[in-house]
Design a protein around this motif. Structure first.
Motif, PDB file in Angstrom:
ATOM      1  N   LEU A  52       0.821  -1.210   0.000  1.00 15.16           N
ATOM      2  CA  LEU A  52       0.000   0.000   0.000  1.00 15.16           C
ATOM      3  C   LEU A  52       0.855   1.261   0.000  1.00 15.16           C
ATOM      4  O   LEU A  52       0.590   2.210  -0.742  1.00 15.16           O
ATOM      5  N   ILE A  53       1.886   1.268   0.829  1.00 10.57           N
ATOM      6  CA  ILE A  53       2.711   2.468   0.958  1.00 10.57           C
ATOM      7  C   ILE A  53       3.569   2.698  -0.286  1.00 10.57           C
ATOM      8  O   ILE A  53       4.031   3.819  -0.532  1.00 10.57           O
ATOM      9  N   SER A  54       3.756   1.650  -1.086  1.00 10.67           N
ATOM     10  CA  SER A  54       4.588   1.786  -2.288  1.00 10.67           C
ATOM     11  C   SER A  54       3.807   2.278  -3.502  1.00 10.67           C
ATOM     12  O   SER A  54       4.392   2.587  -4.539  1.00 10.67           O
ATOM     13  N   ILE A  55       2.492   2.366  -3.392  1.00  7.81           N
ATOM     14  CA  ILE A  55       1.677   2.810  -4.521  1.00  7.81           C
ATOM     15  C   ILE A  55       1.966   4.279  -4.817  1.00  7.81           C
ATOM     16  O   ILE A  55       1.829   5.145  -3.946  1.00  7.81           O
ATOM     17  N   SER A  56       2.361   4.563  -6.057  1.00  9.08           N
ATOM     18  CA  SER A  56       2.812   5.918  -6.397  1.00  9.08           C
ATOM     19  C   SER A  56       1.963   6.604  -7.459  1.00  9.08           C
ATOM     20  O   SER A  56       2.138   7.800  -7.716  1.00  9.08           O
ATOM     21  N   ASP A  57       1.065   5.887  -8.108  1.00  7.60           N
ATOM     22  CA  ASP A  57       0.201   6.527  -9.102  1.00  7.60           C
ATOM     23  C   ASP A  57      -1.145   5.804  -9.154  1.00  7.60           C
ATOM     24  O   ASP A  57      -1.316   4.728  -8.573  1.00  7.60           O
ATOM     25  N   PHE A  58      -2.086   6.404  -9.854  1.00  4.98           N
ATOM     26  CA  PHE A  58      -3.448   5.881  -9.877  1.00  4.98           C
ATOM     27  C   PHE A  58      -3.522   4.476 -10.468  1.00  4.98           C
ATOM     28  O   PHE A  58      -4.244   3.612  -9.956  1.00  4.98           O
ATOM     29  N   GLU A  59      -2.768   4.233 -11.523  1.00  2.00           N
ATOM     30  CA  GLU A  59      -2.813   2.922 -12.166  1.00  2.00           C
ATOM     31  C   GLU A  59      -2.373   1.824 -11.205  1.00  2.00           C
ATOM     32  O   GLU A  59      -3.006   0.756 -11.128  1.00  2.00           O
ATOM     33  N   MET A  60      -1.311   2.079 -10.456  1.00  2.00           N
ATOM     34  CA  MET A  60      -0.840   1.115  -9.463  1.00  2.00           C
ATOM     35  C   MET A  60      -1.914   0.869  -8.401  1.00  2.00           C
ATOM     36  O   MET A  60      -2.172  -0.266  -8.004  1.00  2.00           O
ATOM     37  N   GLY A  61      -2.525   1.959  -7.942  1.00  2.00           N
ATOM     38  CA  GLY A  61      -3.556   1.843  -6.921  1.00  2.00           C
ATOM     39  C   GLY A  61      -4.773   1.091  -7.405  1.00  2.00           C
ATOM     40  O   GLY A  61      -5.294   0.199  -6.715  1.00  2.00           O
ATOM     41  N   HIS A  62      -5.218   1.440  -8.611  1.00  2.00           N
ATOM     42  CA  HIS A  62      -6.379   0.757  -9.182  1.00  2.00           C
ATOM     43  C   HIS A  62      -6.109  -0.726  -9.345  1.00  2.00           C
ATOM     44  O   HIS A  62      -6.931  -1.577  -8.985  1.00  2.00           O
ATOM     45  N   ASN A  63      -4.937  -1.058  -9.863  1.00  2.00           N
ATOM     46  CA  ASN A  63      -4.596  -2.470 -10.087  1.00  2.00           C
ATOM     47  C   ASN A  63      -4.493  -3.248  -8.782  1.00  2.00           C
ATOM     48  O   ASN A  63      -4.880  -4.415  -8.714  1.00  2.00           O
ATOM     49  N   PHE A  64      -3.956  -2.602  -7.743  1.00  2.00           N
ATOM     50  CA  PHE A  64      -3.851  -3.296  -6.463  1.00  2.00           C
ATOM     51  C   PHE A  64      -5.233  -3.657  -5.932  1.00  2.00           C
ATOM     52  O   PHE A  64      -5.491  -4.810  -5.569  1.00  2.00           O
ATOM     53  N   PHE A  65      -6.126  -2.695  -5.863  1.00  2.00           N
ATOM     54  CA  PHE A  65      -7.462  -2.964  -5.316  1.00  2.00           C
ATOM     55  C   PHE A  65      -8.287  -3.837  -6.253  1.00  2.00           C
ATOM     56  O   PHE A  65      -9.190  -4.559  -5.811  1.00  2.00           O
ATOM     57  N   LEU A  66      -7.963  -3.785  -7.546  1.00  2.00           N
ATOM     58  CA  LEU A  66      -8.626  -4.663  -8.497  1.00  2.00           C
ATOM     59  C   LEU A  66      -8.305  -6.131  -8.176  1.00  2.00           C
ATOM     60  O   LEU A  66      -9.085  -7.023  -8.498  1.00  2.00           O
ATOM     61  N   GLY A  67      -7.169  -6.366  -7.526  1.00  2.00           N
ATOM     62  CA  GLY A  67      -6.821  -7.729  -7.121  1.00  2.00           C
ATOM     63  C   GLY A  67      -7.868  -8.323  -6.205  1.00  2.00           C
ATOM     64  O   GLY A  67      -8.224  -9.509  -6.328  1.00  2.00           O
ATOM     65  N   PHE A  68      -8.395  -7.532  -5.262  1.00  2.00           N
ATOM     66  CA  PHE A  68      -9.453  -8.009  -4.373  1.00  2.00           C
ATOM     67  C   PHE A  68     -10.746  -8.246  -5.159  1.00  2.00           C
ATOM     68  O   PHE A  68     -11.467  -9.215  -4.919  1.00  2.00           O
ATOM     69  N   ALA A  69     -11.026  -7.343  -6.100  1.00  2.00           N
ATOM     70  CA  ALA A  69     -12.210  -7.504  -6.946  1.00  2.00           C
ATOM     71  C   ALA A  69     -12.134  -8.801  -7.741  1.00  2.00           C
ATOM     72  O   ALA A  69     -13.131  -9.528  -7.873  1.00  2.00           O
ATOM     73  N   ASN A  70     -10.957  -9.119  -8.240  1.00  2.00           N
ATOM     74  CA  ASN A  70     -10.793 -10.335  -9.048  1.00  2.00           C
ATOM     75  C   ASN A  70     -11.019 -11.601  -8.231  1.00  2.00           C
ATOM     76  O   ASN A  70     -11.593 -12.586  -8.729  1.00  2.00           O
ATOM     77  N   VAL A  71     -10.575 -11.595  -6.976  1.00  2.00           N
ATOM     78  CA  VAL A  71     -10.801 -12.764  -6.114  1.00  2.00           C
ATOM     79  C   VAL A  71     -12.295 -12.934  -5.833  1.00  2.00           C
ATOM     80  O   VAL A  71     -12.829 -14.046  -5.922  1.00  2.00           O
ATOM     81  N   ILE A  72     -12.968 -11.831  -5.505  1.00  2.00           N
ATOM     82  CA  ILE A  72     -14.410 -11.898  -5.242  1.00  2.00           C
ATOM     83  C   ILE A  72     -15.149 -12.398  -6.474  1.00  2.00           C
ATOM     84  O   ILE A  72     -16.033 -13.267  -6.383  1.00  2.00           O
ATOM     85  N   ASN A  73     -14.782 -11.879  -7.635  1.00  2.00           N
ATOM     86  CA  ASN A  73     -15.447 -12.319  -8.864  1.00  2.00           C
ATOM     87  C   ASN A  73     -15.124 -13.770  -9.205  1.00  2.00           C
ATOM     88  O   ASN A  73     -15.958 -14.474  -9.777  1.00  2.00           O
TER      89      ASN A  73
END
Length: 256
Positions: free
Chosen positions: A70-91
């Motif tokens: 989380l602390i290493s996220i430096s731009d929107f794309e990185m942030g979106h992709n990280f949280f998208l990881g949780f979305a992918n598991v749920i889906n």
């Protein structure tokens, strides 16, 4: 193992997926990707009739997002992709044609609560307290909110989200429908999980597939919905508030 691992064991038509991470079973993006892949493959495996989803060890079930990442996220794309990881598991759980039994042996936070809510049937131990702590670090449980609300309702979700520092005990979680049953010991929990898994492994696969579709009715738009929710968190995690809050949290953990 330092980065965590996901394993799949198949025995007597029961597929047991176990995720582990040395930091209280947190979920960095690499582990989220592996968990998504494993769930998807298990759903396609004809030798598997039912899936058990669990984490390693006897302490925390899942501490949610990995703070180092989380602390290493430096731009929107990185942030979106990280949280998208949780979305992918749920889906992946949502789209899996097999019923998924959640086994929660200990405390679970944030994304871990999302996993418990995504499971089609979840059993827990008396130590399996829950908390949605995202607001304390300047974001919110946006990605997991739809699946948690679907399981426990809007009122309970809002309580967890707003009172972000309070642990809710397993009996509260059971009363809201997150847990089906709560057991005194992990031995009793494992016995109940295995008993249910064996029962389901002997049930009609076609009937279970149809039930799964019924259970997840009206979630056909979740690929897009959860991606949109991930974008909200991906933006918020870049704020000065979030950066400072995450750093403060990490420094407290180091002092401990």
């Amino acid at each position: 193992m330092e980065k965590g691992n996901v394993t799949l064991e198949v025995e007597n038509n029961i597929g047991t997926i176990t995720f582990t991470h040395p930091q209280s079973n947190t979920l960095p993006s690499q582990l989220l990707e592996l968990l998504t892949h494993t769930l998807t493959n298990a759903g396609k495996d004809d030798s598997i009739k039912v899936i058990i989803l669990k984490s390693g060890g006897n302490k925390a079930f899942c501490a949610g997002a990995n703070f180092d990442e989380l602390i290493s996220i430096s731009d929107f794309e990185m942030g979106h992709n990280f949280f998208l990881g949780f979305a992918n598991v749920i889906n992946a759980i949502r789209l899996c044609p097999k019923l998924v039994i959640g086994r929660v042996q200990g405390k679970t936070v944030g994304g871990g609560v999302g996993l418990a809510a995504a499971a089609d049937y979840c059993l827990a131990c008396t130590s399996a307290m829950i908390k949605l702590s995202e607001l304390t670090i300047g974001i919110g449980p946006f990605v997991i909110a739809p699946v948690v609300e679907r399981k426990i309702g809007f009122s309970a979700l809002s309580q967890l989200t707003i009172n972000a520092t309070e642990w809710k005990n397993p009996e509260w979680a059971k009363s809201k429908g997150l847990y089906a049953e709560v057991y005194e010991t992990t031995d009793e929990l494992d016995e109940a999980v295995n008993k249910l898994a064996v029962q389901l492994s002997r049930s009609n696969p076609e009937a279970m597939r149809s039930l799964k579709k019924m259970f997840w009715k009206n979630t056909e738009n979740w690929n897009e919905l959860l991606s949109e929710q991930a974008a909200i968190s991906g933006k918020l995690v870049l704020s000065d508030f979030s950066k400072k809050a995450i750093e403060n949290f990490k420094s407290k953990m180091v002092k401990k």
